[in-house]
Design an enzyme around this catalytic site. Structure first.
Site, PDB file in Angstrom:
ATOM      1  N   GLY A   1       0.804  -1.218   0.000  1.00 24.31           N
ATOM      2  CA  GLY A   1       0.000   0.000   0.000  1.00 24.31           C
ATOM      3  C   GLY A   1       0.829   1.257   0.000  1.00 24.31           C
ATOM      4  O   GLY A   1       0.299   2.363  -0.034  1.00 24.31           O
ATOM      5  N   THR A   2       2.136   1.089  -0.001  1.00 19.80           N
ATOM      6  CA  THR A   2       3.024   2.248   0.079  1.00 19.80           C
ATOM      7  C   THR A   2       3.094   3.037  -1.217  1.00 19.80           C
ATOM      8  O   THR A   2       3.453   4.207  -1.210  1.00 19.80           O
ATOM      9  CB  THR A   2       4.449   1.787   0.404  1.00 19.80           C
ATOM     10  OG1 THR A   2       4.838   0.807  -0.582  1.00 19.80           O
ATOM     11  CG2 THR A   2       4.532   1.143   1.778  1.00 19.80           C
TER      12      THR A   2
ATOM     13  N   GLY B   1      12.250   1.379   2.057  1.00 20.21           N
ATOM     14  CA  GLY B   1      11.990   0.848   0.720  1.00 20.21           C
ATOM     15  C   GLY B   1      12.315   1.811  -0.408  1.00 20.21           C
ATOM     16  O   GLY B   1      13.016   1.456  -1.357  1.00 20.21           O
TER      17      GLY B   1
ATOM     18  N   GLN C   1       0.836   8.113   2.446  1.00 15.95           N
ATOM     19  CA  GLN C   1       1.640   7.526   3.516  1.00 15.95           C
ATOM     20  C   GLN C   1       1.552   8.356   4.796  1.00 15.95           C
ATOM     21  O   GLN C   1       1.453   7.814   5.895  1.00 15.95           O
ATOM     22  CB  GLN C   1       3.112   7.426   3.081  1.00 15.95           C
ATOM     23  CG  GLN C   1       3.385   6.284   2.136  1.00 15.95           C
ATOM     24  CD  GLN C   1       3.221   4.958   2.846  1.00 15.95           C
ATOM     25  OE1 GLN C   1       2.123   4.426   2.957  1.00 15.95           O
ATOM     26  NE2 GLN C   1       4.295   4.421   3.374  1.00 15.95           N
TER      27      GLN C   1
ATOM     28  N   GLY D   1      12.806   8.666   3.874  1.00 10.89           N
ATOM     29  CA  GLY D   1      11.735   7.716   4.144  1.00 10.89           C
ATOM     30  C   GLY D   1      10.635   8.403   4.902  1.00 10.89           C
ATOM     31  O   GLY D   1      10.875   9.291   5.724  1.00 10.89           O
TER      32      GLY D   1
ATOM     33  N   GLY E   1       7.367   6.399   5.497  1.00 15.39           N
ATOM     34  CA  GLY E   1       6.289   5.439   5.759  1.00 15.39           C
ATOM     35  C   GLY E   1       5.803   5.435   7.188  1.00 15.39           C
ATOM     36  O   GLY E   1       4.623   5.204   7.457  1.00 15.39           O
ATOM     37  N   GLU E   2       6.694   5.656   8.135  1.00 17.91           N
ATOM     38  CA  GLU E   2       6.303   5.571   9.537  1.00 17.91           C
ATOM     39  C   GLU E   2       6.270   6.918  10.231  1.00 17.91           C
ATOM     40  O   GLU E   2       5.720   7.070  11.315  1.00 17.91           O
ATOM     41  CB  GLU E   2       7.258   4.602  10.251  1.00 17.91           C
ATOM     42  CG  GLU E   2       7.018   3.200   9.707  1.00 17.91           C
ATOM     43  CD  GLU E   2       8.127   2.216  10.004  1.00 17.91           C
ATOM     44  OE1 GLU E   2       7.975   1.460  10.963  1.00 17.91           O
ATOM     45  OE2 GLU E   2       9.123   2.197   9.273  1.00 17.91           O
TER      46      GLU E   2
HETATM   47 MO1  MOS Z   1       7.572  -1.699   9.746  1.00 15.36          MO
HETATM   48  S1  MOS Z   1       6.919  -1.820  11.704  1.00 15.36           S
HETATM   49  O1  MOS Z   1       9.228  -1.416   9.916  1.00 15.36           O
HETATM   50  O2  MOS Z   1       7.314  -3.261   9.194  1.00 15.36           O
END
Ligand code: MOS
Length: 743
Positions: A475-476, A517, A643, A707, A709-710
Site C-alpha cells: 500500500g506504500t 523501501g 503515507q 523515508g 512510511g512511519e
Molecule cells: Mo515496519 S513496523 O518497519 O514493518
C-alpha cells in the site's frame, strides 16, 4: 538528469486494478486440486496439551488430515532470538506439546472445502494441563528486567548518552524546573484489512507460497530454513498486499505448517485465517509504560532528560518497543541524557514490529512531556523546542545529513494558524457544547538503507521498459515509484514502463519495512538505468547494423528514450529492432556507502491539530490537521501524502481508540476481533493539510529520497493529547484517551 516525473503527483499504476477488484490477494489465489486448511488455536495461556480428541474431526466430511502435537508436521529448528531470522517467534508449533500463549496454533485441519475444514476444527477438544500464566503487563511492572536481547539500533547501545554534570539525577535535582511524568499505553495490533492467508503448492520439490508479504525474500528465507529447502526451491509471490504495518514482515507459523501439509498430502493447500485468529497468530506492539523527567532552566533550556521505558515482551518473541532509545536519545540538545529500557516478559502472543516501532510510543511520552514543560514554564511549545534544537547528534557530535525540522515548525505554524502561547493554558475556544483545543508535536524517524538492494531494467524492441526488484508494495505505492523512477531516468512516459515486484525470484530486495523501501530501491533502479543507458550507447557504436556504428561513444547521447548524434536520432526500441534484439537487460545494485557515517540521518515532521471535546460526554473529535514533512526528495507526492495521512491515522488510533485487553486468568484478548478492537475510520478523520518541504538528501541516497512510511505516526498521539489538554485542562497520560478518562 532533469526530472519531469519525479516529484509529481501520480495516481497508482495499480490503482484501477485494486479498486475494481482485479488485483488478486493471497486469499483469492487458487490452484487445481487445492485443499483447505483451518487452524486450531489454544484456549489457555500456559501449560501442555495433555490429550487431543481428533476422532470426530477425522471422521467429518471432506477431511483429509488432522495435524496436532500428536500427529505433527515436521518443521526444522530455527535460529533463536538474537539471530533475528525472519520468523516471528522462536519456536514452531506442533513440534512439542507446550502451550505458550492463548491463541497459539495447536492444530491444522485440512479438508476438501474451507467450510469442512472450519467445521472439523470446531470438533476438536484438547485437554490441557494448565500452569499459572503471566498475562498482565501492569502486574508485571514490578518485575521488569533488562532486555534479554539488546536494543537493536546502532546508536542505542548505551543508557547514559551524555553526562555533563556528574549524573543525570544530580542535574535533575539541581534544575530550577522539573517535570516528571509517566505515560502508559496498551498493546496495539498491526491490523490490516487483508486477512492473513497462504496458498502453498509444490511442483517437483519446489515450493511456491502465495501470501501477503512485506518481504518476499525474508519469507522465502524463513520457509527454506524451516522446511529444509535450498533457496532455489522456494518462491514467494506477493503481488498485492492489503495492508501490513509490520504484521506481514516476519513469517508466522501458518504458512510453514500449510506448506508442510501440502508436501505431505501432495496437494496445494490454502489456509485463510479468520480475523479473530489474526489477533493471536500474528504479533502485536508491546504495551509500554514510560517515565520521562525533564529538568530545565527557567528560560526553557533543558539541563537533563531522563526517559525510562518498560515494554511487554512475549516469551515467544524477540521484538519489543524501544521507546526511549528511538526518541529521547537524539531529539533535543541536552547536556545530560539518559535513556533506559526494561521489559516485562509475558505469556502472550509474540510482540513484534508495528508501524513506527519505538518511535510511536516514545514520541507520545517525550512530546507530551515537552508540552507539559512548556505549560509549566508559560512558554510556547514551539519556542521551547527551538530553544533546545539539536544541530548535532547528541553524544556523537556529527551533524545531520539534512535537517529542516525548524522549517517544519515554522511552515506548519503558518499553514495551521498557530497562535503563539505565553503564560498559563489558553484554550483555543468553544463551539456550542464543544471545548476546542490545539496541540502540536514534532516527529523524527531514522533514515536507513537496506544492506544491499538490486534491481533490473529491461528495454524492449517495442520501445517499452520493465523494471523489477523483489520489493513489496503493502500500500506504500512502491510499484508506482519503481515505474516513475525508471521512466524518469530513461526519459520516457510512465505508461511505457512496467514495474514488477512482490516475487522473491526477482532481483534481491529485502522489502518494505523501517521506511527504507523507497530510498533503497530507487538507488538500485538508478544504478540499473545508468547501466542500461551506457550499454545502449556501447551497442549503438559497436554493432555493425547500427546507424551509429564506428562513432566514438562520446559522440552519441541518450535523451528522452532516443540516441542522438548530429542528424541521427533513433529511439531505443528502433535501435534494438535494427540490431535484431528483442531486449536489453541491465542489473543495478545499491549499498549504503561509508560516507553516511559522517552524518546522523533522520526524517522530520511537525504535526498541528485542532480537536473538540464534548463538554458533557467527553467525546473527542478531530477538526483539522496539518503535517509538514522534511523527508528528503519526494518521488510521488500523491502516494507520499497517502503515507503521511495513513501514518497519522495510525497515531489517531493509538491516541483515541486502540488497545488490546488481555483477560487476566486466560490471557485471551477479550477484544481481539474486528467488532471490539476499534480503529479509526473515515468518519474519524479530520481535514488534512499535508505539506512536503523539498530538501533532497543526497548525502543519504542518490535521488535524495529518505523515508516517510512511519514518520506520520510519530508524534501524532502527543499532538492529540496536547490538544485535548489545551481544550479541557485534563492531561490524559494513559492511552487511549477515551471518554471515561475525560468526564
Ligand atoms: Mo515496519 S513496523 O518497519 O514493518
Amino acid at each position: 538528469m532533469s526530472s519531469p516525473i519525479i516529484g509529481t503527483s501520480l495516481t497508482r499504476v495499480d490503482g484501477a486494478a485494486k479498486v475494481t477488484g482485479r488485483a488478486d490477494y493471497a486469499a483469492d489465489a487458487a490452484a487445481p486440486g487445492m485443499a483447505h486448511g483451518a487452524l486450531v488455536l489454544s484456549t489457555v495461556a500456559r501449560g501442555t496439551v495433555h490429550a487431543m480428541d481428533t476422532a470426530a474431526a477425522e471422521r467429518a466430511e471432506g477431511v483429509l488430515a488432522v495435524y496436532s502435537p500428536f500427529n505433527p508436521l515436521k518443521l526444522h529448528r530455527i535460529k533463536t532470538t538474537a539471530d533475528l531470522s525472519f520468523v516471528g517467534q522462536f519456536w514452531l508449533p506442533l513440534q512439542d506439546d507446550k502451550v505458550r500463549y492463548y491463541g497459539q496454533i495447536i492444530g491444522l485441519v485440512v479438508a476438501e472445502t474451507y467450510e469442512q475444514a472450519r467445521y472439523a476444527a470446531s470438533l476438536i477438544h484438547p485437554d490441557y494441563r494448565t500452569e499459572p500464566a503471566r498475562t498482565s503487563f501492569t502486574d508485571g511492572l514490578a518485575r521488569a528486567v533488562p532486555p534479554p536481547v539488546p536494543v537493536h539500533f546502532e546508536d542505542s547501545q548505551v543508557d547514559i548518552v551524555t553526562a555533563g554534570l556528574g549524573s543525570v539525577d544530580e542535574a535533575i535535582d539541581t534544575a530550577p524546573v522539573t517535570v516528571s511524568v509517566t505515560y502508559t499505553q496498551p498493546p496495539q495490533v498491526p491490523l490490516a484489512l487483508e486477512p492473513h492467508a497462504v496458498l502453498a503448492s509444490w511442483e517437483e520439490g519446489t515450493l511456491t507460497l502465495r501470501l501477503g508479504s512485506q518481504s518476499p525474500l525474508g519469507h522465502a528465507l524463513a520457509a527454506a530454513e524451516t522446511l529444509g529447502l535450498a533457496m532455489d526451491q522456494v518462491r514467494v509471490l506477493s503481488p498485492h498486499v492489503g495492508g501490513a504495518f509490520g504484521g506481514k514482515l516476519y513469517v508466522w507459523p501458518h504458512p510453514l505448517l500449510t506448506a508442510a501439509a501440502a508436501r505431505e498430502l501432495d496437494r496445494p493447500v490454502r489456509t485463510v485465517l479468520t480475523q479473530e485468529q489474526v489477533f493471536s497468530v500474528v504479533g502485536h506492539r508491546s504495551a509500554v509504560s514510560q517515565t520521562v523527567t525533564l529538568g530545565a532552566e527557567r528560560d526553557g533550556t533543558l539541563v537533563a532528560l531522563k526517559h525510562d521505558a518498560v515494554s511487554s515482551l512475549s516469551l515467544s518473541g524477540v521484538i519489543y518497543e524501544t521507546a526511549a532509545h528511538t526518541t529521547s536519545r537524539y531529539t533535543y540538545r541536552c547536556p545530560n541524557i539518559h535513556v533506559g529500557q526494561t521489559v516485562v516478559p509475558l505469556d502472550s502472543p509474540p510482540t513484534t514490529w508495528v508501524r513506527a516501532p519505538g518511535e510511536a510510543p516514545g514520541s507520545f511520552a517525550l512530546e507530551s512531556a515537552m508540552d507539559e514543560l512548556a505549560t509549566e514554564l508559560g512558554l510556547d511549545p514551539i519556542d521551547l523546542r527551538m530553544r533546545n534544537y539539536a544541530t548535532v547528534f547528541p553524544g556523537r557530535g556529527v551533524p545531520w545529513s539534512s535537517k529542516h525540522l525548524d522549517e517544519c515548525y515554522r511552515v506548519g505554524a503558518e499553514r495551521f494558524g498557530w497562535q503563539p502561547r505565553t503564560g498559563p493554558r489558553q484554550p483555543a475556544g468553544e463551539e456550542d457544547d464543544w471545548l476546542v483545543g490545539t496541540g502540536m508535536a514534532g516527529a523524527t524517524y531514522p533514515g536507513q538503507l537496506l544492506p544491499i538492494t538490486a534491481a533490473g531494467v529491461r528495454l524492449t524492441a517495442a520501445g517499452t521498459a520493465a523494471v523489477s526488484s523483489a520489493a513489496a508494495d503493502p500500500g506504500t505505492g512502491m510499484r508506482t515509484v519503481l515505474a516513475m523512477v525508471c521512466a524518469d531516468d530513461l526519459g520516457i512516459p510512465v505508461d511505457r514502463v512496467e514495474a514488477h515486484l512482490g516475487d522473491s525470484a526477482l532481483p534481491l530486495n529485502y522489502g518494505a519495512f523501517a521506511s527504507m523501501g523507497t530510498a533503497s530501491t530507487t538507488a538500485a533502479v538508478r544504478s540499473a538505468t545508468v547501466a542500461v543507458r551506457r550499454q545502449l550507447v556501447e551497442l549503438a557504436v559497436g554493432e555493425p547494423d547500427s546507424p551509429f556504428h564506428g562513432l566514438p561513444e562520446d559522440a552519441v547521447t541518450y535523451a528522452e528514450g532516443r540516441l542522438v548524434s548530429g542528424e541521427l536520432n533513433v529511439g531505443f526500441g528502433e535501435l534494438l529492432t535494427l540490431l535484431g534484439r528483442d531486449s536489453l537487460d541491465s542489473p543495478g545494485l545499491a549499498m549504503p556507502g561509508a560516507e553516511r557515517l559522517r552524518f546522523a540521518i533522520h526524517s522530520f515532521a511537525a504535526h498541528f491539530c485542532e480537536v473538540r471535546v464534548h463538554r458533557s460526554t467527553g467525546e473527542v473529535r478531530l477538526n483539522r490537521w496539518t503535517t509538514v514533512v522534511d523527508g528528503g526528495r519526494i518521488i510521488n507526492r500523491k502516494t507520499a501524502r497517502g503515507q503521511i495521512v495513513g501514518g497519522v491515522m495510525f497515531g489517531i488510533g493509538q491516541a483515541l481508540l486502540e488497545g488490546l485487553r488481555a483477560e487476566p486468568e486466560t490471557g485471551r484478548f477479550a477484544n481481539g476481533n474486528l467488532a471490539d478492537y476499534v480503529v479509526p475510520v473515515h468518519a474519524d478523520m479530520p481535514g488534512f493539510d499535508v505539506h512536503f518541504l523539498d530538501h533532497p538528501d543526497t548525502n543519504f541516497s542518490p535521488l535524495g529520497a529518505r523515508g516517510i512510511g512511519e514518520l506520520g505516526t510519530v508524534g501524532t498521539a502527543a499532538a492529540i493529547g496536547n490538544a485535548v489538554f489545551n481544550a479541557t485542562g485534563r492531561r490524559v497520560r494513559d492511552l487511549p484517551i477515551t471518554v471515561d478518562k475525560l468526564i
